[in-house]
Design an enzyme around this catalytic site. Sequence first.
Site, PDB file in Angstrom:
ATOM      1  N   TYR A   1      37.839  37.909  37.532  1.00 31.22           N
ATOM      2  CA  TYR A   1      38.657  37.575  38.707  1.00 31.22           C
ATOM      3  C   TYR A   1      38.378  38.568  39.837  1.00 31.22           C
ATOM      4  O   TYR A   1      38.138  38.176  40.980  1.00 31.22           O
ATOM      5  CB  TYR A   1      40.144  37.559  38.340  1.00 31.22           C
ATOM      6  CG  TYR A   1      41.025  37.335  39.539  1.00 31.22           C
ATOM      7  CD1 TYR A   1      41.131  36.072  40.125  1.00 31.22           C
ATOM      8  CD2 TYR A   1      41.731  38.385  40.117  1.00 31.22           C
ATOM      9  CE1 TYR A   1      41.913  35.879  41.253  1.00 31.22           C
ATOM     10  CE2 TYR A   1      42.513  38.194  41.245  1.00 31.22           C
ATOM     11  CZ  TYR A   1      42.603  36.942  41.801  1.00 31.22           C
ATOM     12  OH  TYR A   1      43.368  36.740  42.934  1.00 31.22           O
TER      13      TYR A   1
ATOM     14  N   GLU B   1      50.418  33.440  42.242  1.00 31.50           N
ATOM     15  CA  GLU B   1      51.079  34.687  42.648  1.00 31.50           C
ATOM     16  C   GLU B   1      52.583  34.604  42.396  1.00 31.50           C
ATOM     17  O   GLU B   1      53.204  35.578  41.963  1.00 31.50           O
ATOM     18  CB  GLU B   1      50.811  34.993  44.130  1.00 31.50           C
ATOM     19  CG  GLU B   1      49.384  35.385  44.434  1.00 31.50           C
ATOM     20  CD  GLU B   1      48.968  36.751  43.926  1.00 31.50           C
ATOM     21  OE1 GLU B   1      49.814  37.509  43.403  1.00 31.50           O
ATOM     22  OE2 GLU B   1      47.774  37.076  44.044  1.00 31.50           O
TER      23      GLU B   1
ATOM     24  N   TRP C   1      49.189  40.090  35.799  1.00 36.53           N
ATOM     25  CA  TRP C   1      48.211  39.123  36.304  1.00 36.53           C
ATOM     26  C   TRP C   1      47.382  38.555  35.160  1.00 36.53           C
ATOM     27  O   TRP C   1      46.978  37.398  35.188  1.00 36.53           O
ATOM     28  CB  TRP C   1      47.337  39.770  37.371  1.00 36.53           C
ATOM     29  CG  TRP C   1      46.473  38.793  38.097  1.00 36.53           C
ATOM     30  CD1 TRP C   1      45.112  38.779  38.132  1.00 36.53           C
ATOM     31  CD2 TRP C   1      46.888  37.685  38.892  1.00 36.53           C
ATOM     32  NE1 TRP C   1      44.655  37.727  38.890  1.00 36.53           N
ATOM     33  CE2 TRP C   1      45.732  37.039  39.376  1.00 36.53           C
ATOM     34  CE3 TRP C   1      48.133  37.158  39.248  1.00 36.53           C
ATOM     35  CZ2 TRP C   1      45.779  35.903  40.184  1.00 36.53           C
ATOM     36  CZ3 TRP C   1      48.180  36.031  40.054  1.00 36.53           C
ATOM     37  CH2 TRP C   1      47.008  35.417  40.503  1.00 36.53           C
TER      38      TRP C   1
END
Length: 184
Positions: A17, A39, A47
């Site tokens: 990512y 998000e 995350w």
Amino acid sequence: MVERLAWAAQDPLLQAYHDHEWGVPVHDDRALFELLSLEGFQAGLSWLIVLQKRAAIKQAFYDFELTAVAQMPPAKIDALAQDPQLIRNRLKLQAVVVNAQAIQRVQQAWGSFDAYLWHWVDGKPLVNRPQSQAEIPTQTPLSQTIAKDMKKRGFKFVGPVIIYSYLQGAGLVDDHLAGWRRLE
């Protein structure tokens, strides 16, 4: 050596990512909607958890096709809240639908969600090149202003910390370390 931020070195999914998505300018409304949704799901979580559930989230929300998501009935959200492959927080699930509707309103006013977002940075990424992760803020006056405006427009899960992370992810802000270079 490629210098990654510490959060990105923890797992291959985070590395991929960081190396291929984070900080890369995004201009597609569907992709911007997906990232905003992810998000929002991250609030209070890591995350890595969000990335691990990303494929299931994309499937549950019709690959983030705005019209389909904006029309999702409450019964669909009830069903998603029972799916262990997803982040089952009902408020976060509902926020995806609410945000799809808000993006549609922004598209009507601005022509695209992309145009609305990128006007905040005059169409160019803000490149910071910090020397260390400690120099990267969690929010800025810009993220505070955008968060306030988005809340007025009816968006949910768009506080200034989430929005700063979103700006980084969507490439409006590039906070890669000074020694960073993207390998292609």
